[in-house]
Design an enzyme around this catalytic site. Structure first.
Site, mmCIF file in Angstrom:
data_model
loop_
_atom_site.group_PDB
_atom_site.id
_atom_site.type_symbol
_atom_site.label_atom_id
_atom_site.label_comp_id
_atom_site.label_asym_id
_atom_site.label_seq_id
_atom_site.Cartn_x
_atom_site.Cartn_y
_atom_site.Cartn_z
ATOM 1 N N HIS A 1 -12.015 -25.174 39.723
ATOM 2 C CA HIS A 1 -10.825 -25.596 40.464
ATOM 3 C C HIS A 1 -9.531 -25.241 39.723
ATOM 4 O O HIS A 1 -8.504 -25.881 39.924
ATOM 5 C CB HIS A 1 -10.840 -27.111 40.728
ATOM 6 C CG HIS A 1 -11.921 -27.553 41.672
ATOM 7 N ND1 HIS A 1 -12.123 -28.875 41.999
ATOM 8 C CD2 HIS A 1 -12.860 -26.843 42.358
ATOM 9 C CE1 HIS A 1 -13.143 -28.967 42.839
ATOM 10 N NE2 HIS A 1 -13.598 -27.756 43.072
ATOM 11 N N THR B 1 -13.258 -22.074 49.483
ATOM 12 C CA THR B 1 -12.594 -20.790 49.231
ATOM 13 C C THR B 1 -13.352 -19.660 49.910
ATOM 14 O O THR B 1 -14.581 -19.604 49.862
ATOM 15 C CB THR B 1 -12.504 -20.519 47.724
ATOM 16 O OG1 THR B 1 -11.861 -21.624 47.083
ATOM 17 C CG2 THR B 1 -11.722 -19.248 47.435
ATOM 18 N N LEU C 1 -17.529 -19.159 43.942
ATOM 19 C CA LEU C 1 -16.306 -19.570 44.609
ATOM 20 C C LEU C 1 -16.527 -20.976 45.146
ATOM 21 O O LEU C 1 -17.633 -21.308 45.593
ATOM 22 C CB LEU C 1 -15.953 -18.631 45.773
ATOM 23 C CG LEU C 1 -15.602 -17.175 45.434
ATOM 24 C CD1 LEU C 1 -15.395 -16.372 46.725
ATOM 25 C CD2 LEU C 1 -14.365 -17.096 44.558
ATOM 26 N N ASP C 2 -15.494 -21.809 45.120
ATOM 27 C CA ASP C 2 -15.604 -23.142 45.686
ATOM 28 C C ASP C 2 -16.031 -23.058 47.146
ATOM 29 O O ASP C 2 -15.762 -22.071 47.847
ATOM 30 C CB ASP C 2 -14.267 -23.864 45.609
ATOM 31 C CG ASP C 2 -13.860 -24.191 44.182
ATOM 32 O OD1 ASP C 2 -14.745 -24.234 43.305
ATOM 33 O OD2 ASP C 2 -12.659 -24.404 43.944
ATOM 34 N N LYS C 3 -16.621 -24.127 47.616
ATOM 35 C CA LYS C 3 -17.076 -24.190 49.010
ATOM 36 C C LYS C 3 -15.949 -23.849 49.980
ATOM 37 O O LYS C 3 -16.153 -23.109 50.944
ATOM 38 C CB LYS C 3 -17.642 -25.578 49.303
ATOM 39 C CG LYS C 3 -18.129 -25.771 50.736
ATOM 40 C CD LYS C 3 -18.684 -27.166 50.935
ATOM 41 C CE LYS C 3 -19.115 -27.395 52.378
ATOM 42 N NZ LYS C 3 -19.655 -28.760 52.598
#
Length: 260
Positions: free
Chosen positions: A158, A59, A55-57
């Site tokens: 993303h 999120t 997961l993105d930082k």
């Protein structure tokens, strides 16, 4: 450092609530960060963990780790073959249409302009809309936003953020794909500067038994009784979920939403 909130655990895999602002693992792109899910989780449960997705930082929400190499291979194959169902909740600019299918190929963020694009598809459903009487932009009398459920069927980096930008409904708090003045306006009203993207649900086959696992972040699901659910949630004490999820309960879900 605070322990991670465990959502599921057996001898083969563990699911945790990843807080916003944490990296899944160390990366040279963010050398100054000190909060890594892999390291904290390893120390917390006393055994090695294997990443199978990310997961993105910015999120937050459901993140799965394998507990041995065979489980890691099986889970990685499930993600690679798109047999995993991912469901996200996003707070976005403007009034989204009731539903949208975005089939828009993406080039990796750090790829050169002549690099080939990769297929990418996301199903979007607008759950609720609101309009505040204050103007974030002097050209308009009020400020609109939508709560959107996003289900990516591919896993490009993303992807949800870029697909919502493609529709001109960027996620609020997205410093890369959104609008800085609007992000700052909402940060003042919500009392928090962050990316408003939440990994709500992750469904996948168990790596050993094949049984379907439905892993939830702790926020209530949206159902046909959505209006009652949100109103009750806004009026009652926070349910027992990870502390990071309280941002969604207390700052976002309590806004004056009008469900579709």
């Amino acid at each position: 450092m605070q322990p991670l909130h465990l959502l599921w655990r057996d001898e083969h895999l563990v699911a945790v609530y990843k807080p916003a602002g944490w990296l899944v693992h160390r990366t040279g792109l963010d050398a100054g960060e000190t909060r890594f899910v892999m390291r904290v989780l390893r120390d917390q449960i006393g055994q090695h963990v294997y990443p199978v997705h990310r997961l993105d930082k910015g999120t937050c929400g459901v993140l799965v780790m394998a507990l041995h190499p065979a489980a890691a291979r099986a889970l990685s194959q499930a993600f690679e073959h798109h047999t995993v169902r991912k469901r996200y909740l996003a707070l976005v600019r403007g009034w989204m249409p009731p539903a949208a299918e975005v089939d828009h190929a993406l080039r990796p963020d750090d790829a050169p302009p002549d690099a080939p694009v990769q297929s990418a598809h996301t199903s979007l459903r607008c759950l609720a809309r609101l309009e505040l009487p204050e103007a974030a932009d002097p050209r308009f009398p009020g400020t609109r936003a939508s709560l959107v459920q996003a289900e990516p069927t591919t896993g490009r980096r993303h992807q949800i953020r870029r697909h919502l930008k493609h529709l001109a409904h960027p996620i609020l708090g997205d410093a890369t794909h959104g609008k800085g003045p609007l992000n700052r306006w909402w940060a003042e009203r919500l009392g928090r500067q962050r990316l408003w993207l939440h990994a709500w649900h992750l469904g996948l086959p168990h790596p050993v038994t094949g049984e379907w696992l439905a892993l939830e972040s702790g926020l209530p699901p949206w159902t046909a009784a959505g209006p009652v659910t949100w109103l009750q949630l806004a009026a009652t004490p926070a349910i027992a979920v990870a502390s990071d999820a309280l941002d969604w309960q207390q700052r976002v879900l309590a806004l004056p939403w009008q469900p579709l």
